[in-house]
Scaffold this motif. Structure first.
Motif, short mmCIF file in Angstrom:
data_model
loop_
_atom_site.label_atom_id
_atom_site.label_comp_id
_atom_site.label_asym_id
_atom_site.label_seq_id
_atom_site.Cartn_x
_atom_site.Cartn_y
_atom_site.Cartn_z
N CYS A 1 -4.65 0.87 -1.42
CA CYS A 1 -3.73 1.92 -0.96
C CYS A 1 -3.97 2.32 0.49
CB CYS A 1 -3.84 3.14 -1.85
SG CYS A 1 -3.02 2.94 -3.44
N PHE A 2 -5.18 2.13 0.98
CA PHE A 2 -5.50 2.51 2.36
C PHE A 2 -5.63 1.29 3.28
CE2 PHE A 2 -6.73 6.24 -0.08
CZ PHE A 2 -6.06 7.21 0.63
N LYS A 3 -5.27 0.14 2.78
CA LYS A 3 -5.38 -1.11 3.52
C LYS A 3 -4.59 -1.09 4.83
CE LYS A 3 -4.38 -5.96 2.54
NZ LYS A 3 -3.96 -6.88 1.49
N ASP A 4 -3.46 -0.42 4.86
CA ASP A 4 -2.59 -0.45 6.04
C ASP A 4 -2.80 0.76 6.97
OD1 ASP A 4 -1.50 1.39 4.28
OD2 ASP A 4 0.57 0.84 4.71
N ILE A 5 -3.78 1.59 6.66
CA ILE A 5 -4.04 2.77 7.48
C ILE A 5 -5.29 2.51 8.31
CG2 ILE A 5 -4.65 5.21 7.46
CD1 ILE A 5 -3.08 5.46 4.85
N ASN A 6 -5.16 2.68 9.61
CA ASN A 6 -6.32 2.43 10.51
C ASN A 6 -7.14 3.68 10.68
OD1 ASN A 6 -5.59 -0.22 10.92
ND2 ASN A 6 -4.24 0.30 12.62
N PRO B 1 0.81 -1.22 0.00
CA PRO B 1 0.00 0.00 0.00
C PRO B 1 0.85 1.27 0.00
CG PRO B 1 -0.98 -1.62 1.46
CD PRO B 1 0.35 -2.18 1.03
N THR B 2 1.92 1.30 0.78
CA THR B 2 2.79 2.49 0.83
C THR B 2 3.43 2.76 -0.52
OG1 THR B 2 3.25 2.06 3.16
CG2 THR B 2 4.78 3.52 2.00
N VAL B 3 3.98 1.74 -1.14
CA VAL B 3 4.63 1.91 -2.45
C VAL B 3 3.62 2.39 -3.49
CG1 VAL B 3 5.73 0.64 -4.36
CG2 VAL B 3 6.54 0.33 -2.02
#
Length: 189
Positions: A184-189, A149-151
């Protein structure tokens, strides 16, 4: 002086690994790639992955630096081409860790990887599927990027590359745009 002699031998061995063995190893890998008798998976099996421990790790960093821009990773881009680790975006091709996932979650993860790869290929990105052990070694040695997601956020927020426009990609493929946004937002809580 035993300490001085041991230190000199140790330094000699480090130089042999770095300046002799690593270039020979890289040459061998590329010779096998050019022979076209080996599959891309067989070539990846020749690499020291996972990264070795002392003293052999003194050879892996120079080896991977020598292979950084060599085209030996297979990508489905343009019907199938070889790309270098430096230019590629890596996706793990082995099964996700099943110990922490239900069958449904495993299927969803596998489907998600395939969808993501197809979207990135449409964007003309050189995506290469590699075993997790190779992916981790390449990322640790900083010769390639793992699709994450970050990349993807960094890529999509930057200027379009390879002559493409992110706007065209996203407007022509609404479902892909939605998928990519969720990814892209999968890792953002």
């Amino acid at each position: 002086d035993t300490q001085g002699e041991s230190k000199m031998r140790s330094h000699w061995n480090e130089l042999v690994m770095k300046d002799v063995l690593a270039p020979l190893y890289a040459h061998l890998v590329m010779k096998i790639v050019s022979s076209s008798t080996s599959s891309p998976a067989q070539v990846l099996d020749l690499l020291p992955c996972p990264l070795p421990t002392e003293p052999w790790n003194g050879m892996s960093t120079p080896l991977f630096n020598l292979l950084r821009e060599q085209k030996f990773l297979h990508s489905k881009l343009k019907g199938g081409i070889f790309v270098s680790p430096w230019e590629s975006f890596l996706i793990a091709n082995d099964q996700p860790d099943t110990s922490k996932m239900s069958k449904e979650e495993q299927d969803e993860e596998t489907s998600s990887r395939i969808t993501l790869e197809n979207i990135l290929l449409r964007e003309s990105l050189p995506v290469a599927r590699v075993p997790t052990r190779v992916l981790q070694a390449f990322v640790t040695e900083e010769i390639s990027l793992e699709v994450s997601p970050t990349v993807m956020r960094e890529y999509l927020s930057g200027p379009p590359k390879h002559g493409n426009s992110h706007v065209i990609l996203l407007s022509e493929h609404y479902q892909d745009a939605l998928f990519l946004l969720q990814y892209c937002f999968k890792d953002i809580n």
